[in-house]
Design a protein around this motif. Structure first.
Motif, PDB file in Angstrom:
ATOM      1  N   ALA A  48       0.946  -1.322   0.185  1.00  0.00           N
ATOM      2  CA  ALA A  48       0.018  -0.295  -0.042  1.00  0.00           C
ATOM      3  C   ALA A  48       0.844   1.180   0.075  1.00  0.00           C
ATOM      4  CB  ALA A  48      -0.962  -0.139   1.301  1.00  0.00           C
ATOM      5  N   LYS A  49       2.072   1.216   0.695  1.00  0.00           N
ATOM      6  CA  LYS A  49       2.788   2.247   1.025  1.00  0.00           C
ATOM      7  C   LYS A  49       3.505   2.767  -0.551  1.00  0.00           C
ATOM      8  CE  LYS A  49       3.926   2.075   5.911  1.00  0.00           C
ATOM      9  NZ  LYS A  49       4.946   1.635   6.831  1.00  0.00           N
ATOM     10  N   PHE A  50       3.860   1.432  -1.201  1.00  0.00           N
ATOM     11  CA  PHE A  50       4.477   1.667  -2.384  1.00  0.00           C
ATOM     12  C   PHE A  50       3.470   2.434  -3.203  1.00  0.00           C
ATOM     13  CE2 PHE A  50       8.358  -0.296  -1.302  1.00  0.00           C
ATOM     14  CZ  PHE A  50       9.358   0.306  -1.938  1.00  0.00           C
ATOM     15  N   SER A  51       2.373   1.817  -3.331  1.00  0.00           N
ATOM     16  CA  SER A  51       1.238   2.282  -4.348  1.00  0.00           C
ATOM     17  C   SER A  51       1.209   3.787  -4.038  1.00  0.00           C
ATOM     18  CB  SER A  51      -0.040   1.365  -4.168  1.00  0.00           C
ATOM     19  OG  SER A  51       0.020   0.040  -4.328  1.00  0.00           O
ATOM     20  N   ILE A  52       0.792   4.163  -3.019  1.00  0.00           N
ATOM     21  CA  ILE A  52       0.556   5.650  -2.615  1.00  0.00           C
ATOM     22  C   ILE A  52       1.757   6.288  -2.927  1.00  0.00           C
ATOM     23  CG2 ILE A  52       0.065   7.208  -0.707  1.00  0.00           C
ATOM     24  CD1 ILE A  52      -1.241   4.900   0.870  1.00  0.00           C
ATOM     25  N   PHE A  53       3.017   6.026  -2.737  1.00  0.00           N
ATOM     26  CA  PHE A  53       4.133   6.564  -3.205  1.00  0.00           C
ATOM     27  C   PHE A  53       4.402   6.652  -4.761  1.00  0.00           C
ATOM     28  CE2 PHE A  53       8.762   6.445  -4.297  1.00  0.00           C
ATOM     29  CZ  PHE A  53       9.176   7.763  -3.846  1.00  0.00           C
ATOM     30  N   TYR A  54       4.034   5.718  -5.331  1.00  0.00           N
ATOM     31  CA  TYR A  54       4.062   5.676  -6.906  1.00  0.00           C
ATOM     32  C   TYR A  54       2.933   6.303  -7.412  1.00  0.00           C
ATOM     33  CZ  TYR A  54       4.395   3.886 -11.534  1.00  0.00           C
ATOM     34  OH  TYR A  54       4.601   3.818 -12.904  1.00  0.00           O
ATOM     35  N   LEU A  55       1.704   6.811  -6.788  1.00  0.00           N
ATOM     36  CA  LEU A  55       0.642   7.338  -7.239  1.00  0.00           C
ATOM     37  C   LEU A  55       0.980   8.976  -6.879  1.00  0.00           C
ATOM     38  CD1 LEU A  55      -2.186   7.763  -8.223  1.00  0.00           C
ATOM     39  CD2 LEU A  55      -3.069   7.766  -5.553  1.00  0.00           C
ATOM     40  N   ILE A  56       1.783   9.310  -5.927  1.00  0.00           N
ATOM     41  CA  ILE A  56       2.001  10.811  -5.779  1.00  0.00           C
ATOM     42  C   ILE A  56       3.235  11.055  -6.686  1.00  0.00           C
ATOM     43  CG2 ILE A  56       3.199  12.115  -4.121  1.00  0.00           C
ATOM     44  CD1 ILE A  56       1.826  10.552  -1.924  1.00  0.00           C
ATOM     45  N   ILE A  57       4.183  10.247  -6.945  1.00  0.00           N
ATOM     46  CA  ILE A  57       5.316  10.504  -7.691  1.00  0.00           C
ATOM     47  C   ILE A  57       4.390  10.764  -9.205  1.00  0.00           C
ATOM     48  CG2 ILE A  57       7.245   9.772  -8.745  1.00  0.00           C
ATOM     49  CD1 ILE A  57       7.581  10.929  -6.165  1.00  0.00           C
ATOM     50  N   GLY A  58       3.493   9.650  -9.527  1.00  0.00           N
ATOM     51  CA  GLY A  58       3.120   9.771 -10.958  1.00  0.00           C
ATOM     52  C   GLY A  58       2.229  11.204 -11.178  1.00  0.00           C
ATOM     53  N   SER A 100      11.024   6.187 -15.223  1.00  0.00           N
ATOM     54  CA  SER A 100      10.877   4.811 -14.841  1.00  0.00           C
ATOM     55  C   SER A 100      11.764   3.838 -14.550  1.00  0.00           C
ATOM     56  CB  SER A 100      10.025   4.226 -16.283  1.00  0.00           C
ATOM     57  OG  SER A 100       8.899   4.927 -16.615  1.00  0.00           O
ATOM     58  N   VAL A 101      13.035   4.186 -15.299  1.00  0.00           N
ATOM     59  CA  VAL A 101      14.197   3.206 -15.097  1.00  0.00           C
ATOM     60  C   VAL A 101      14.392   3.779 -13.581  1.00  0.00           C
ATOM     61  CG1 VAL A 101      16.685   2.764 -15.389  1.00  0.00           C
ATOM     62  CG2 VAL A 101      14.722   2.914 -17.369  1.00  0.00           C
ATOM     63  N   LEU A 102      14.590   4.867 -13.107  1.00  0.00           N
ATOM     64  CA  LEU A 102      15.214   5.487 -11.781  1.00  0.00           C
ATOM     65  C   LEU A 102      14.201   4.959 -10.898  1.00  0.00           C
ATOM     66  CD1 LEU A 102      17.155   7.078 -10.409  1.00  0.00           C
ATOM     67  CD2 LEU A 102      15.611   8.992 -10.718  1.00  0.00           C
ATOM     68  N   LEU A 103      13.061   4.884 -11.042  1.00  0.00           N
ATOM     69  CA  LEU A 103      11.894   4.543  -9.975  1.00  0.00           C
ATOM     70  C   LEU A 103      12.130   3.046 -10.036  1.00  0.00           C
ATOM     71  CD1 LEU A 103       9.566   5.638  -8.089  1.00  0.00           C
ATOM     72  CD2 LEU A 103       8.061   5.015 -10.098  1.00  0.00           C
ATOM     73  N   LEU A 104      12.125   2.333 -11.147  1.00  0.00           N
ATOM     74  CA  LEU A 104      12.316   0.967 -10.970  1.00  0.00           C
ATOM     75  C   LEU A 104      13.582   0.398 -10.034  1.00  0.00           C
ATOM     76  CD1 LEU A 104      11.043  -1.828 -11.643  1.00  0.00           C
ATOM     77  CD2 LEU A 104      12.381  -1.774 -13.645  1.00  0.00           C
ATOM     78  N   PHE A 105      14.750   1.045 -10.342  1.00  0.00           N
ATOM     79  CA  PHE A 105      15.883   0.969  -9.614  1.00  0.00           C
ATOM     80  C   PHE A 105      15.588   1.118  -8.195  1.00  0.00           C
ATOM     81  CE2 PHE A 105      19.588   2.717  -7.603  1.00  0.00           C
ATOM     82  CZ  PHE A 105      20.578   1.530  -7.643  1.00  0.00           C
TER      83      PHE A 105
END
Length: 422
Positions: free
Chosen positions: A17-27, A56-61
């Motif tokens: 959930a935390k990564f989803s929220i973090f990814y949503l905010i960054i997105g 995307s690469v930076l986020l994935l890393f």
């Protein structure tokens, strides 16, 4: 901000959930940034694609790197927990052992000590870990402690008795066994110690009892020696009285009877003399006794004009007081008989006394070089006190047999059991 980040990342609860929220905010931030750039015509479509790819690469890393750390941490925790679970029974056994267990480095420094050792010594574990052997065993110095570790390493089934000092200053004895082992490339010496205070106390009691028993035994030995001495003296008094009567007597027959009585008493007194002078109060060396007995008989019965050679061969035999008196009385009577009837002043007289051990029997042979007897069978039914005494001792006390025969003189063979009856 930094503390919030650490809290957000290090808190392992609800990570998806935390990564989803973090990814949503960054997105959302990124979409807003792209929209703003497109609205102002500040960026081309190609550049937009490159920016999206880099992002995307930076986020994935970032996500994979963090996940790798989480997985590694979980794996290490699992290994540590597994190792700890595996060692729990061993640690439990060590701490609950009644023996005192120590692990030392080669320089005698303590790296482990169990609960039993801490309890007996009166220290906490943290007070002993890192200390050296001589801290609680004052029998060792720094150099001798290191030497001891080397000795334990090079010795199979090493064991030692020593002492240890408690925190209170009390010293108690221990028995220690030790071995060496290697773990993780490091060499260790482990020892098992046990309090032997009760054993030492029991040993001291036994030693004291032994000393008391030895003292009592010595006192009894002195008493027995004194008894034998008094018996010998009393017999010598009787012998002296008989000697006085012998000097006063005029009848030759009476004189001979008194002389025989005196000689018989001397035979028994000699046994008590050997017991008094010897180290053993129960047994006598038969050869020494017979040699002295024969010499006394010669001195009493043989005149200076009579030449007598004695052929004496006696095996090494140790007999009790009673057995020596029995054999001594037999030899006395037979020797006196030969001195009375077989030996003359004008010839070379020979007396042979051989006592041999043949298997489980004792063979006593006494022979003179006299003229022998025409009626040899008369000795079996003789009414003389001497012959009756011989038959009584041989047949009734020794449970043996006696044989008389002529063999260049009179020869007597007596056979009886080597073992003495209780």
């Amino acid at each position: 901000m930094s503390s919030m980040k650490r809290h957000f990342l290090n808190n392992n609860k609800n990570i998806p959930a935390k990564f989803s929220i973090f990814y949503l905010i960054i997105g959302i931030i990124f979409i807003y940034f792209i929209y703003y750039q497109i609205s102002n015509n500040n960026i081309s479509t190609l550049n937009l694609l490159f920016i999206f790819l880099a992002f995307s690469v930076l986020l994935l890393f970032f996500i994979l790197n963090y996940m790798q750390k989480i997985i590694s941490r979980v794996y290490n925790s699992y290994i540590e927990l597994k190792e700890k679970d595996r060692l729990v029974p061993y640690e439990f056994a060590l701490n609950n052992s009644s023996d005192f267990i120590y692990w030392f480095t080669p320089d005698a420094r303590i790296v482990y000590i169990n609960d039993a050792a801490c309890k007996i010594l009166g220290y906490r574990k943290d007070e002993l870990i890192g200390e050296y052997l001589e801290f609680f065993d004052k029998n060792f110095t720094r150099q001798s402690a290191i030497k001891l570790m080397q000795t334990i390493k090079n010795t199979d089934n090493w064991i030692l008795e020593s002492t240890q000092t408690k925190k209170s200053g009390e010293i108690f004895p221990i028995e220690v066994s030790g071995h060496s082992f290697t773990s993780g490339g490091q060499e260790y010496i482990y020892t098992f110690a046990r309090d032997i205070s009760k054993r030492v106390e029991i040993h001291k009691k036994i030693e004291n009892m032994n000393l008391e028993l030895q003292q009592s035994l010595n006192e009894k030995d002195v008493l027995l020696k004194e008894i034998h001495h008094r018996v010998k003296n009393n017999m010598e008094i009787i012998s002296s009285l008989l000697a006085m009567q012998l000097r006063r007597a005029e009848d030759h027959k009476v004189k001979y009877i008194l002389k025989q009585a005196k000689s018989r008493i001397n035979t028994m007194a000699l046994v008590h003399e050997f017991l008094y002078l010897g180290e053993n109060l129960a047994y006598i060396n038969l050869k020494d006794y017979i040699q002295k007995l024969v010499q006394d008989i010669k001195d009493l019965y043989i005149s200076q004009n009579t030449e007598l050679n004695v052929d004496l061969h006696i095996d090494k035999l140790i007999f009790s007081t009673n057995r020596c008196i029995q054999i001594g009385m037999i030899i006395h009577e037979l020797c006196v008989n030969s001195l009375k009837y077989a030996f003359k002043e004008d010839r070379n007289n020979l007396l042979c006394i051989h006592i041999k051990k043949i298997e489980d029997k004792i063979n006593v042979k006494i022979r003179d070089n006299g003229e022998g007897l025409n009626n040899i069978n008369s000795l079996y039914k003789s009414e003389s006190i001497g012959m009756q005494l011989i038959h009584s001792i041989v047949e009734n006390q020794l449970d043996g047999t006696i044989e008389f025969k002529n063999n260049k003189g009179l020869e007597v063979n007596i056979i009886f059991s080597k073992e003495e009856e209780e």
